[in-house]
Write a protein that holds these residues in place. Structure first.
Motif, PDB file in Angstrom:
ATOM      1  N   ALA A 150      -8.679 -37.506  19.437  1.00 33.79           N
ATOM      2  CA  ALA A 150      -7.355 -37.091  18.971  1.00 33.79           C
ATOM      3  C   ALA A 150      -6.405 -38.263  18.759  1.00 33.79           C
ATOM      4  N   SER A 151      -6.663 -39.378  19.438  1.00 32.42           N
ATOM      5  CA  SER A 151      -5.736 -40.520  19.346  1.00 32.42           C
ATOM      6  C   SER A 151      -6.236 -41.627  18.428  1.00 32.42           C
ATOM      7  N   GLU A 152      -7.446 -41.483  17.923  1.00 39.34           N
ATOM      8  CA  GLU A 152      -8.037 -42.547  17.111  1.00 39.34           C
ATOM      9  C   GLU A 152      -7.194 -42.854  15.878  1.00 39.34           C
ATOM     10  N   ASN A 153      -6.841 -44.125  15.730  1.00 42.88           N
ATOM     11  CA  ASN A 153      -6.060 -44.618  14.575  1.00 42.88           C
ATOM     12  C   ASN A 153      -4.683 -43.971  14.475  1.00 42.88           C
ATOM     13  N   LYS A 154      -4.153 -43.520  15.611  1.00 44.04           N
ATOM     14  CA  LYS A 154      -2.819 -42.922  15.617  1.00 44.04           C
ATOM     15  C   LYS A 154      -1.922 -43.694  16.589  1.00 44.04           C
ATOM     16  N   LYS A 155      -0.632 -43.740  16.256  1.00 42.80           N
ATOM     17  CA  LYS A 155       0.318 -44.465  17.094  1.00 42.80           C
ATOM     18  C   LYS A 155       1.509 -43.579  17.445  1.00 42.80           C
ATOM     19  N   MET A 156       2.050 -43.794  18.648  1.00 39.69           N
ATOM     20  CA  MET A 156       3.266 -43.130  19.099  1.00 39.69           C
ATOM     21  C   MET A 156       3.964 -44.138  20.017  1.00 39.69           C
ATOM     22  N   CYS A 157       5.192 -44.510  19.705  1.00 40.01           N
ATOM     23  CA  CYS A 157       5.793 -45.710  20.295  1.00 40.01           C
ATOM     24  C   CYS A 157       6.841 -45.450  21.375  1.00 40.01           C
ATOM     25  N   PHE A 158       6.938 -44.223  21.872  1.00 37.26           N
ATOM     26  CA  PHE A 158       7.945 -43.914  22.887  1.00 37.26           C
ATOM     27  C   PHE A 158       7.262 -43.365  24.136  1.00 37.26           C
ATOM     28  N   PHE A 159       7.306 -44.137  25.233  1.00 36.21           N
ATOM     29  CA  PHE A 159       6.619 -43.709  26.452  1.00 36.21           C
ATOM     30  C   PHE A 159       7.262 -42.454  27.045  1.00 36.21           C
ATOM     31  N   SER A 160       8.566 -42.290  26.827  1.00 33.26           N
ATOM     32  CA  SER A 160       9.233 -41.079  27.319  1.00 33.26           C
ATOM     33  C   SER A 160       8.608 -39.820  26.717  1.00 33.26           C
ATOM     34  N   LEU A 161       8.118 -39.948  25.485  1.00 31.39           N
ATOM     35  CA  LEU A 161       7.473 -38.815  24.828  1.00 31.39           C
ATOM     36  C   LEU A 161       6.116 -38.503  25.471  1.00 31.39           C
ATOM     37  N   VAL A 162       5.439 -39.527  25.964  1.00 27.32           N
ATOM     38  CA  VAL A 162       4.173 -39.326  26.688  1.00 27.32           C
ATOM     39  C   VAL A 162       4.414 -38.421  27.890  1.00 27.32           C
ATOM     40  N   ILE A 163       5.435 -38.752  28.653  1.00 30.10           N
ATOM     41  CA  ILE A 163       5.762 -37.971  29.858  1.00 30.10           C
ATOM     42  C   ILE A 163       6.199 -36.557  29.474  1.00 30.10           C
ATOM     43  N   ALA A 164       7.043 -36.457  28.449  1.00 29.72           N
ATOM     44  CA  ALA A 164       7.563 -35.150  28.036  1.00 29.72           C
ATOM     45  C   ALA A 164       6.435 -34.237  27.553  1.00 29.72           C
ATOM     46  N   LYS A 165       5.492 -34.775  26.771  1.00 26.60           N
ATOM     47  CA  LYS A 165       4.392 -33.969  26.243  1.00 26.60           C
ATOM     48  C   LYS A 165       3.517 -33.433  27.373  1.00 26.60           C
ATOM     49  N   ALA A 166       3.214 -34.286  28.353  1.00 24.36           N
ATOM     50  CA  ALA A 166       2.367 -33.868  29.470  1.00 24.36           C
ATOM     51  C   ALA A 166       3.077 -32.837  30.337  1.00 24.36           C
ATOM     52  N   THR A 167       4.360 -33.056  30.587  1.00 30.83           N
ATOM     53  CA  THR A 167       5.132 -32.118  31.409  1.00 30.83           C
ATOM     54  C   THR A 167       5.218 -30.755  30.743  1.00 30.83           C
ATOM     55  N   PHE A 168       5.494 -30.753  29.456  1.00 26.53           N
ATOM     56  CA  PHE A 168       5.578 -29.484  28.732  1.00 26.53           C
ATOM     57  C   PHE A 168       4.239 -28.761  28.746  1.00 26.53           C
ATOM     58  N   ALA A 169       3.132 -29.506  28.587  1.00 27.15           N
ATOM     59  CA  ALA A 169       1.806 -28.890  28.583  1.00 27.15           C
ATOM     60  C   ALA A 169       1.548 -28.159  29.892  1.00 27.15           C
ATOM     61  N   PHE A 170       1.924 -28.773  31.020  1.00 32.22           N
ATOM     62  CA  PHE A 170       1.726 -28.108  32.315  1.00 32.22           C
ATOM     63  C   PHE A 170       2.600 -26.864  32.433  1.00 32.22           C
ATOM     64  N   LEU A 171       3.893 -27.006  32.135  1.00 30.47           N
ATOM     65  CA  LEU A 171       4.820 -25.885  32.286  1.00 30.47           C
ATOM     66  C   LEU A 171       4.450 -24.729  31.357  1.00 30.47           C
ATOM     67  N   HIS A 172       4.073 -25.058  30.136  1.00 29.75           N
ATOM     68  CA  HIS A 172       3.713 -24.022  29.168  1.00 29.75           C
ATOM     69  C   HIS A 172       2.458 -23.281  29.607  1.00 29.75           C
ATOM     70  N   THR A 173       1.468 -24.029  30.074  1.00 31.98           N
ATOM     71  CA  THR A 173       0.212 -23.402  30.489  1.00 31.98           C
ATOM     72  C   THR A 173       0.395 -22.578  31.753  1.00 31.98           C
ATOM     73  N   TYR A 174       1.029 -23.165  32.749  1.00 33.40           N
ATOM     74  CA  TYR A 174       1.088 -22.529  34.072  1.00 33.40           C
ATOM     75  C   TYR A 174       2.060 -21.353  34.109  1.00 33.40           C
ATOM     76  N   PHE A 175       3.228 -21.522  33.482  1.00 35.97           N
ATOM     77  CA  PHE A 175       4.252 -20.481  33.575  1.00 35.97           C
ATOM     78  C   PHE A 175       4.299 -19.580  32.342  1.00 35.97           C
ATOM     79  N   ILE A 176       4.427 -20.166  31.155  1.00 34.08           N
ATOM     80  CA  ILE A 176       4.615 -19.351  29.950  1.00 34.08           C
ATOM     81  C   ILE A 176       3.333 -18.596  29.597  1.00 34.08           C
ATOM     82  N   LYS A 177       2.186 -19.272  29.645  1.00 35.82           N
ATOM     83  CA  LYS A 177       0.922 -18.605  29.335  1.00 35.82           C
ATOM     84  C   LYS A 177       0.387 -17.801  30.515  1.00 35.82           C
TER      85      LYS A 177
END
Length: 247
Positions: free
Chosen positions: A182-209
Motif C-alpha cells: 500500500a505504501s510502495e512509491n507513495k509519500k506522505m510528509c506529515f507525521f501528525s497524519l500518521v498518528i491521526a490515521k492510526a488513532t482513527f482506525a482504532f476508534l472507528h473499528t472498536y467503537f463505531i463498527k
C-alpha cells in the motif's frame, strides 16, 4: 456442468486451503494460482481432481487475480481467497443464477472470523463476474471490481465464511505485506497524519463498527487494523523523508 471457474490465488495457505477446496468439488474447474508457495499448499491441491494449478509471480492483488483468471477455461469467474469457505446452500444459490447476461455482477457477503470467532464486521463484495466484460482494478491491495452503468448488481442471500486469521502470527505477516504494497512509491510528509490515521482506525473499528462487543478478539482486531494504518502511513512518511534527502 456449470459455466463457472473458481479462481484462487494462494501462497503458503496449507492451514485453510484444504477446507476451502473440499467445499468446491461441485465446480468442474477450480484454478489455483500459486505464487512462490513453500509449504504443503501445492501437495494439498494436487489431491483434488477438479483443481488445476498454475504457478506464477505475485504482482499485486488486483493484477495477480486478473492474471489468474486469464488461465480459467470458463468466462464466468468466482473469485475466492484460500481462506474462504462456501457451503452447499450458497453453491445451490450460485448455480441458480442467470449466466446468459454478461453484464451481471454477483455480490457475495462474507462473515469474517478471527481465531475461530465470528466478528461483527461482514463484507459485501462482487465476487462473480464474466471476465470478457469485467475485471478487477489494478490496486495492489483492496482490489475490487468497479461496476459501470451497464452492469446489473445481483446480491446473493447466503453468506460464506472467511477464516481471516487462524494464527496470531498472521496479523504480523499481513501487516508487513499489506503495508509494503500500500505504501510502495507513495509519500506522505506529515507525521501528525500518521498518528491521526492510526488513532482513527482504532476508534472507528472498536467503537463505531462495534468490535468492542467481541471482547478480547475485537480489541485485538482493532489494534491490528490501527497498526496496519500506522505502518502504512509511517512507510509513506519515511519515503517522503528519503525524497527530501535526495534533493
Amino acid at each position: 456442468m456449470n459455466p463457472i471457474s473458481v479462481v484462487i490465488i494462494a501462497k503458503d495457505a496449507q492451514d485453510t486451503i484444504r477446507e476451502c477446496l473440499e467445499h468446491l468439488t461441485r465446480f468442474d474447474e477450480v484454478l489455483v494460482y500459486l505464487n512462490n508457495s513453500t509449504d504443503q499448499t501445492k501437495t494439498i491441491c494436487e489431491n483434488f481432481d477438479n483443481v488445476s494449478i498454475v504457478e506464477g509471480e505475485f504482482i499485486g492483488f488486483g493484477p495477480t487475480k486478473n492474471r489468474a483468471a486469464s488461465f480459467a477455461r470458463h468466462d464466468w469467474i468466482l473469485s475466492l481467497d484460500s481462506d474462504e469457505i462456501l457451503d452447499d446452500t450458497l453453491i445451490d444459490e450460485i448455480f441458480k443464477q442467470d449466466f446468459q447476461d454478461i453484464n451481471n455482477l454477483f455480490i457475495l457477503e462474507r462473515i469474517n472470523y478471527f481465531l475461530g470467532k465470528p466478528t461483527v464486521s461482514n463484507d459485501k463484495i462482487v465476487r462473480m463476474y464474466n471476465k470478457t466484460r469485467n475485471s478487477l482494478n489494478d490496486n495492489q491491495v483492496h482490489e475490487k471490481i468497479e461496476p459501470d452503468d451497464q452492469n446489473n448488481l445481483i446480491e446473493l442471500k447466503t453468506k460464506f465464511k472467511h477464516l481471516n486469521i487462524t494464527n496470531i502470527n498472521q496479523t504480523l505477516y499481513k501487516t508487513i505485506k499489506y503495508t509494503d504494497l500500500a505504501s510502495e512509491n507513495k509519500k506522505m510528509c506529515f507525521f501528525s497524519l500518521v498518528i491521526a490515521k492510526a488513532t482513527f482506525a482504532f476508534l472507528h473499528t472498536y467503537f463505531i463498527k462495534g468490535y468492542m462487543i467481541n471482547g478480547w478478539a475485537g480489541f485485538t482486531v482493532a489494534i491490528t487494523l490501527a497498526n496496519r494504518r500506522f505502518y502504512k502511513y509511517l512507510k509513506m512518511f519515511i519515503n517522503c523523508q528519503k525524497a527530501k534527502r535526495e534533493v
